[in-house]
Design a protein around this motif. Structure first.
Motif, PDB file in Angstrom:
ATOM      1  N   ARG A 151       0.805  -1.213  -0.017  1.00 20.11           N
ATOM      2  CA  ARG A 151      -0.125   0.111   0.035  1.00 20.11           C
ATOM      3  C   ARG A 151       0.707   1.252   0.019  1.00 20.11           C
ATOM      4  NH1 ARG A 151      -3.075  -2.702   4.096  1.00 20.11           N
ATOM      5  NH2 ARG A 151      -2.276  -1.199   5.611  1.00 20.11           N
ATOM      6  N   ALA A 152       2.019   1.300   0.785  1.00 14.92           N
ATOM      7  CA  ALA A 152       2.870   2.368   1.053  1.00 14.92           C
ATOM      8  C   ALA A 152       3.499   2.635  -0.636  1.00 14.92           C
ATOM      9  CB  ALA A 152       4.081   2.211   1.975  1.00 14.92           C
ATOM     10  N   ALA A 153       3.984   1.556  -1.116  1.00 10.20           N
ATOM     11  CA  ALA A 153       4.548   1.669  -2.411  1.00 10.20           C
ATOM     12  C   ALA A 153       3.452   2.283  -3.475  1.00 10.20           C
ATOM     13  CB  ALA A 153       5.196   0.446  -3.046  1.00 10.20           C
ATOM     14  N   MET A 154       2.262   1.887  -3.567  1.00 13.89           N
ATOM     15  CA  MET A 154       1.395   2.242  -4.399  1.00 13.89           C
ATOM     16  C   MET A 154       0.821   3.784  -4.006  1.00 13.89           C
ATOM     17  SD  MET A 154       0.678  -0.158  -6.713  1.00 13.89           S
ATOM     18  CE  MET A 154      -0.747   0.833  -7.557  1.00 13.89           C
ATOM     19  N   ARG A 155       0.816   4.183  -3.034  1.00 15.64           N
ATOM     20  CA  ARG A 155       0.508   5.488  -2.445  1.00 15.64           C
ATOM     21  C   ARG A 155       1.723   6.329  -2.849  1.00 15.64           C
ATOM     22  NH1 ARG A 155      -3.838   8.637  -1.344  1.00 15.64           N
ATOM     23  NH2 ARG A 155      -4.707   7.071   0.054  1.00 15.64           N
ATOM     24  N   ARG A 156       2.933   5.847  -3.015  1.00 19.06           N
ATOM     25  CA  ARG A 156       4.159   6.667  -3.354  1.00 19.06           C
ATOM     26  C   ARG A 156       4.081   7.020  -4.906  1.00 19.06           C
ATOM     27  NH1 ARG A 156       7.127   4.129  -0.555  1.00 19.06           N
ATOM     28  NH2 ARG A 156       7.853   2.477  -1.746  1.00 19.06           N
ATOM     29  N   VAL A 157       3.819   5.828  -5.483  1.00 23.46           N
ATOM     30  CA  VAL A 157       3.787   5.993  -7.158  1.00 23.46           C
ATOM     31  C   VAL A 157       2.455   6.964  -7.608  1.00 23.46           C
ATOM     32  CG1 VAL A 157       3.209   4.714  -9.143  1.00 23.46           C
ATOM     33  CG2 VAL A 157       4.543   3.651  -7.392  1.00 23.46           C
ATOM     34  N   VAL A 158       1.490   6.993  -6.850  1.00 23.49           N
ATOM     35  CA  VAL A 158       0.368   7.927  -7.254  1.00 23.49           C
ATOM     36  C   VAL A 158       0.646   9.291  -6.911  1.00 23.49           C
ATOM     37  CG1 VAL A 158      -1.964   8.434  -6.761  1.00 23.49           C
ATOM     38  CG2 VAL A 158      -1.714   6.044  -7.160  1.00 23.49           C
ATOM     39  N   GLU A 159       1.173   9.565  -5.742  1.00 21.88           N
ATOM     40  CA  GLU A 159       1.671  10.858  -5.170  1.00 21.88           C
ATOM     41  C   GLU A 159       2.762  11.404  -6.262  1.00 21.88           C
ATOM     42  OE1 GLU A 159       2.462  10.663  -1.398  1.00 21.88           O
ATOM     43  OE2 GLU A 159       0.371  10.370  -0.695  1.00 21.88           O
ATOM     44  N   GLU A 160       3.893  10.582  -6.610  1.00 26.56           N
ATOM     45  CA  GLU A 160       4.996  11.183  -7.571  1.00 26.56           C
ATOM     46  C   GLU A 160       4.406  11.411  -8.904  1.00 26.56           C
ATOM     47  OE1 GLU A 160       7.833   8.146  -7.402  1.00 26.56           O
ATOM     48  OE2 GLU A 160       8.563   8.707  -5.370  1.00 26.56           O
ATOM     49  N   ALA A 161       3.459  10.685  -9.256  1.00 33.13           N
ATOM     50  CA  ALA A 161       2.897  10.905 -10.721  1.00 33.13           C
ATOM     51  C   ALA A 161       2.010  12.123 -10.683  1.00 33.13           C
ATOM     52  CB  ALA A 161       1.978   9.549 -11.194  1.00 33.13           C
ATOM     53  N   ARG A 162       1.253  12.285  -9.443  1.00 35.17           N
ATOM     54  CA  ARG A 162       0.477  13.501  -9.586  1.00 35.17           C
ATOM     55  C   ARG A 162       1.326  14.686  -9.621  1.00 35.17           C
ATOM     56  NH1 ARG A 162      -3.635  13.938  -5.140  1.00 35.17           N
ATOM     57  NH2 ARG A 162      -4.494  15.476  -6.368  1.00 35.17           N
ATOM     58  N   ALA A 163       2.406  14.695  -8.627  1.00 35.80           N
ATOM     59  CA  ALA A 163       3.280  15.786  -8.596  1.00 35.80           C
ATOM     60  C   ALA A 163       3.936  16.129 -10.077  1.00 35.80           C
ATOM     61  CB  ALA A 163       4.232  15.376  -7.473  1.00 35.80           C
TER      62      ALA A 163
END
Length: 366
Positions: free
Chosen positions: A354-366
């Motif tokens: 879950r942490a890895a998926m959240r990190r991917v999404v946040e980096e892509a949004r940024a």
């Protein structure tokens, strides 16, 4: 932020559904979409009561039992799901889910379990095993898979971010879709498989008995090692070949299907678990490591992301009985700490996914 989770189809609670389960846990506000939903009531708990928006395939005649036969219609079906109102689309894809349509203002992150192997590098094996190498149905299936390959590569351009579930799958994505993919390993319930440091003298194979698992090779290897005990758990269409390979070997015990509790106990107690398949990832490999059980594995595919050679297990280079015999001999000359195996498995837990998926999404949004 409005979130949509798109899954292929819902008919059982298995590996890819465990990914959806953790996506829902991380984004509990998300809406859920699928080509069709025939999941039994007893297995729906992981959906947390969420309704599922489905495609027209849900309503086709005989779809409940034969929805996979509508594979040729699934690209059209997935494109009819209206996701225009969502800011973030998360697709869980092993066939068509990545093909949902999104616009410029939306972020689409696709978690890819595998490109359609039966349409790409395993087409000839699939046709052979299905008895479709000749005849009208064989010709139709070849045409259909050709059309699916064209759509599959075209639709792979749609997601903004592709994620493979292992380095092996990321390499397959690069080969067939010509796109780079991040790697996030799938979630494994490592807490269900507690560490047990004291081991018994037997080796363990626990798997569905299907051809690519190559369990008959392991049985053939142990038939030539009568002083070493092998326990085989599982059933499936390849069971007759396994029984033939183990015939007359008093050191090989074929247990068939066992309860979940017994599977955990055997995995905890085994001297080592053995895997001869070229897996996309290999959840059972992580489960063995979570028990503190070393792994002897074929050295291709997802196992290379899991096993730390020399520290938590070792690899053999060929899918052959001789290679397995050699690997067992090398393993018995090693000393592997069960706590190192457990620590290795914890890299693949639910929270890490879950942490890895959240990190991917946040980096892509940024």
């Amino acid at each position: 932020m409005k979130v949509a989770i798109v899954h292929e189809w819902l008919d059982t609670y298995a590996g890819s559904e465990r990914v959806v389960e953790q996506l829902i846990a991380e984004w509990p506000e998300a809406d859920l979409f699928a080509v069709c939903d025939f999941l039994p009531e007893a297995e729906r708990g992981f959906l947390r009561g969420k309704p599922v928006t489905t495609s027209f395939i849900q309503r086709l005649p005989f779809a409940r039992k034969h929805f996979r036969k509508f594979l040729g219609l699934m690209p059209l079906a997935i494109e009819q799901l209206d996701l225009s109102g969502y800011d973030l689309v998360l697709s869980s894809s092993h066939a068509v889910a990545k093909g949902v349509l999104t616009g410029p203002g939306q972020l689409h992150v696709s978690y890819v379990h595998s490109p359609m192997r039966y349409a790409w590098d395993l087409q000839h094996q699939y046709l052979r095993e299905a008895g479709l190498e000749r005849g009208i149905m064989g010709a139709y299936t070849r045409w259909l898979l050709h059309r699916m390959r064209m759509w599959d590569r075209a639709s792979a351009l749609g997601p903004d971010v592709l994620i493979g579930n292992s380095t092996y799958i990321a390499e397959r994505i690069r080969k067939v879709w010509r796109r780079d993919a991040l790697v996030v390993h799938p979630p494994v319930d490592v807490d269900r498989f507690a560490l047990k440091a004291e081991k018994e003298g037997f080796y363990l194979v626990a798997s569905r008995m299907v051809p690519y698992k190559r369990i008959e090779l392991i049985a053939a290897a142990f038939a030539r090692m009568p002083d070493r005990r092998l326990v085989v758990v599982g059933d499936g269409p390849n069971a007759p070949r396994v029984r033939e390979a183990a015939s007359g070997a008093a050191n090989i015990e074929l247990r068939g299907r066992v309860s979940n509790e017994e599977l955990v106990r055997l995995t905890q107690s085994a001297r080592a678990a053995i895997f001869a398949a070229e897996e996309d990832f290999g959840i059972a490999t992580v489960e063995a490591q979570a028990c503190g059980t070393p792994v002897i594995a074929f050295g291709k595919g997802g196992a290379r992301d899991i096993v730390r050679e020399g520290e938590t297990g070792l690899f053999f280079a060929e899918q052959a009985a001789e290679a397995i015999i050699d690997a067992v001999g090398r393993f018995e000359a090693m000393s592997i700490d069960p706590t190192a195996c457990r620590a290795n498995a914890e890299r693949f837990g639910h929270a890490a996914f879950r942490a890895a998926m959240r990190r991917v999404v946040e980096e892509a949004r940024a």
